[in-house]
Design a protein around this motif. Structure first.
Motif, PDB file in Angstrom:
ATOM      1  N   PRO A  14       0.812  -1.225   0.000  1.00 37.88           N
ATOM      2  CA  PRO A  14       0.000   0.000   0.000  1.00 37.88           C
ATOM      3  C   PRO A  14       0.844   1.273   0.000  1.00 37.88           C
ATOM      4  O   PRO A  14       0.356   2.328  -0.361  1.00 37.88           O
ATOM      5  CB  PRO A  14      -0.832  -0.100   1.273  1.00 37.88           C
ATOM      6  N   SER A  15       2.091   1.162   0.368  1.00 42.00           N
ATOM      7  CA  SER A  15       2.973   2.343   0.337  1.00 42.00           C
ATOM      8  C   SER A  15       3.265   2.782  -1.095  1.00 42.00           C
ATOM      9  O   SER A  15       3.634   3.928  -1.331  1.00 42.00           O
ATOM     10  CB  SER A  15       4.276   2.059   1.083  1.00 42.00           C
TER      11      SER A  15
ATOM     12  N   GLU B 108      -2.114   2.241   7.278  1.00 35.09           N
ATOM     13  CA  GLU B 108      -1.577   2.429   5.933  1.00 35.09           C
ATOM     14  C   GLU B 108      -2.671   2.285   4.868  1.00 35.09           C
ATOM     15  O   GLU B 108      -2.718   3.039   3.893  1.00 35.09           O
ATOM     16  CB  GLU B 108      -0.463   1.413   5.693  1.00 35.09           C
ATOM     17  N   ILE B 109      -3.581   1.344   5.088  1.00 37.55           N
ATOM     18  CA  ILE B 109      -4.679   1.155   4.137  1.00 37.55           C
ATOM     19  C   ILE B 109      -5.704   2.273   4.277  1.00 37.55           C
ATOM     20  O   ILE B 109      -6.258   2.750   3.281  1.00 37.55           O
ATOM     21  CB  ILE B 109      -5.350  -0.223   4.312  1.00 37.55           C
ATOM     22  N   VAL B 110      -5.968   2.718   5.505  1.00 36.62           N
ATOM     23  CA  VAL B 110      -6.862   3.868   5.694  1.00 36.62           C
ATOM     24  C   VAL B 110      -6.326   5.059   4.901  1.00 36.62           C
ATOM     25  O   VAL B 110      -7.070   5.748   4.205  1.00 36.62           O
ATOM     26  CB  VAL B 110      -7.015   4.226   7.191  1.00 36.62           C
ATOM     27  N   TYR B 111      -5.021   5.282   5.005  1.00 35.24           N
ATOM     28  CA  TYR B 111      -4.386   6.364   4.249  1.00 35.24           C
ATOM     29  C   TYR B 111      -4.629   6.172   2.750  1.00 35.24           C
ATOM     30  O   TYR B 111      -5.078   7.095   2.062  1.00 35.24           O
ATOM     31  CB  TYR B 111      -2.886   6.387   4.548  1.00 35.24           C
ATOM     32  N   ALA B 112      -4.348   4.983   2.244  1.00 37.85           N
ATOM     33  CA  ALA B 112      -4.491   4.711   0.809  1.00 37.85           C
ATOM     34  C   ALA B 112      -5.937   4.890   0.341  1.00 37.85           C
ATOM     35  O   ALA B 112      -6.186   5.477  -0.712  1.00 37.85           O
ATOM     36  CB  ALA B 112      -3.998   3.302   0.484  1.00 37.85           C
ATOM     37  N   LEU B 113      -6.894   4.410   1.120  1.00 35.40           N
ATOM     38  CA  LEU B 113      -8.296   4.532   0.734  1.00 35.40           C
ATOM     39  C   LEU B 113      -8.767   5.977   0.787  1.00 35.40           C
ATOM     40  O   LEU B 113      -9.485   6.440  -0.104  1.00 35.40           O
ATOM     41  CB  LEU B 113      -9.185   3.651   1.610  1.00 35.40           C
ATOM     42  N   SER B 114      -8.374   6.698   1.828  1.00 38.01           N
ATOM     43  CA  SER B 114      -8.832   8.085   1.955  1.00 38.01           C
ATOM     44  C   SER B 114      -8.231   8.967   0.866  1.00 38.01           C
ATOM     45  O   SER B 114      -8.904   9.843   0.340  1.00 38.01           O
ATOM     46  CB  SER B 114      -8.520   8.643   3.340  1.00 38.01           C
TER      47      SER B 114
ATOM     48  N   VAL C 203     -16.877   2.591   0.033  1.00 35.84           N
ATOM     49  CA  VAL C 203     -15.673   2.935   0.802  1.00 35.84           C
ATOM     50  C   VAL C 203     -16.111   3.635   2.086  1.00 35.84           C
ATOM     51  O   VAL C 203     -16.530   4.788   2.052  1.00 35.84           O
ATOM     52  CB  VAL C 203     -14.728   3.853  -0.006  1.00 35.84           C
ATOM     53  N   PRO C 204     -15.992   2.963   3.244  1.00 36.91           N
ATOM     54  CA  PRO C 204     -16.423   3.581   4.497  1.00 36.91           C
ATOM     55  C   PRO C 204     -15.414   4.571   5.075  1.00 36.91           C
ATOM     56  O   PRO C 204     -15.728   5.291   6.021  1.00 36.91           O
ATOM     57  CB  PRO C 204     -16.606   2.378   5.434  1.00 36.91           C
ATOM     58  N   THR C 205     -14.239   4.616   4.521  1.00 34.85           N
ATOM     59  CA  THR C 205     -13.188   5.507   5.017  1.00 34.85           C
ATOM     60  C   THR C 205     -13.501   6.947   4.630  1.00 34.85           C
ATOM     61  O   THR C 205     -13.776   7.214   3.457  1.00 34.85           O
ATOM     62  CB  THR C 205     -11.828   5.091   4.422  1.00 34.85           C
ATOM     63  N   PRO C 206     -13.444   7.877   5.572  1.00 32.54           N
ATOM     64  CA  PRO C 206     -13.675   9.284   5.221  1.00 32.54           C
ATOM     65  C   PRO C 206     -12.615   9.815   4.264  1.00 32.54           C
ATOM     66  O   PRO C 206     -11.561   9.209   4.082  1.00 32.54           O
ATOM     67  CB  PRO C 206     -13.578  10.017   6.567  1.00 32.54           C
ATOM     68  N   ALA C 207     -12.894  10.971   3.708  1.00 34.76           N
ATOM     69  CA  ALA C 207     -11.959  11.632   2.799  1.00 34.76           C
ATOM     70  C   ALA C 207     -10.690  12.036   3.550  1.00 34.76           C
ATOM     71  O   ALA C 207     -10.673  12.139   4.783  1.00 34.76           O
ATOM     72  CB  ALA C 207     -12.618  12.865   2.187  1.00 34.76           C
ATOM     73  N   TRP C 208      -9.628  12.296   2.799  1.00 31.49           N
ATOM     74  CA  TRP C 208      -8.344  12.679   3.377  1.00 31.49           C
ATOM     75  C   TRP C 208      -8.463  13.929   4.238  1.00 31.49           C
ATOM     76  O   TRP C 208      -7.792  14.044   5.266  1.00 31.49           O
ATOM     77  CB  TRP C 208      -7.298  12.867   2.282  1.00 31.49           C
ATOM     78  N   SER C 209      -9.320  14.843   3.898  1.00 27.66           N
ATOM     79  CA  SER C 209      -9.465  16.069   4.692  1.00 27.66           C
ATOM     80  C   SER C 209      -9.872  15.762   6.137  1.00 27.66           C
ATOM     81  O   SER C 209      -9.581  16.535   7.046  1.00 27.66           O
ATOM     82  CB  SER C 209     -10.471  17.016   4.043  1.00 27.66           C
TER      83      SER C 209
ATOM     84  N   ILE D 109      -9.284  12.387   7.542  1.00 30.01           N
ATOM     85  CA  ILE D 109      -8.275  11.447   8.033  1.00 30.01           C
ATOM     86  C   ILE D 109      -6.966  12.144   8.397  1.00 30.01           C
ATOM     87  O   ILE D 109      -6.306  11.763   9.357  1.00 30.01           O
ATOM     88  CB  ILE D 109      -8.028  10.323   7.002  1.00 30.01           C
ATOM     89  N   GLU D 110      -6.582  13.187   7.660  1.00 30.99           N
ATOM     90  CA  GLU D 110      -5.303  13.843   7.941  1.00 30.99           C
ATOM     91  C   GLU D 110      -5.256  14.433   9.341  1.00 30.99           C
ATOM     92  O   GLU D 110      -4.188  14.607   9.907  1.00 30.99           O
ATOM     93  CB  GLU D 110      -4.974  14.902   6.890  1.00 30.99           C
TER      94      GLU D 110
END
Length: 145
Positions: free
Chosen positions: A55-56, A85-91, A103-109, A111-112
């Motif tokens: 995922p990196s 690492e996967i949360v990062y990749a998905l977001s 995709v249940p992961t929130p947007a990068w805005s 997650i960051e």
């Protein structure tokens, strides 16, 4: 793979195995993705296993997810991250992935604020939460001071 929906589980370590068993107990088909050797690959509850790129390698991982959805008819399956690492990749790739997966992961805005520890500490401090004393030097000179 048939047209029914299920779950894409991204990571088959011991936490992944617990998730896999819980989903299987509810008769939810699970496709497992992992970039490394993992115990869940050999579980009787794993519907299918695919070896993913690390995922990196963000571009390769995103493209792999899109390709496997097309090749294996996994459109509209929910993709569940099993690591930071996967949360990062998905977001970071949420917009492209949502065209294919749920995709249940929130947007990068969102997650960051928690993924980058400096942001987490600054937010906690702003909210008046107790945190360890933390410093964020920008360079070696600031660190030496």
């Amino acid at each position: 793979m048939n047209a029914s929906t299920g779950v894409i589980l991204t990571g088959g370590d011991f936490q992944g195995l617990a998730a896999l068993r819980a989903l299987a107990a509810r008769n939810i088909p699970v496709v497992l993705l992992d970039h490394d050797l993992c115990i869940s690959r050999w579980s009787r509850y794993t519907h299918r296993f695919f070896r993913a790129p690390a995922p990196s390698d963000h571009e390769a991982y995103r493209q792999f997810l899109l390709d496997v959805a097309e090749r294996e008819n996994l459109q509209n399956w929910m993709i569940i991250p099993n690591s930071d690492e996967i949360v990062y990749a998905l977001s970071r790739n949420r917009e492209a992935l949502q065209k294919v997966y749920r995709v249940p992961t929130p947007a990068w805005s969102v997650i960051e604020k928690i993924h980058i520890k400096k942001n987490s500490y600054q937010l906690a401090e702003k909210l008046g939460l107790d945190i360890p004393r933390s410093y964020f030097p920008a360079d070696l000179d600031e660190l030496m001071q």
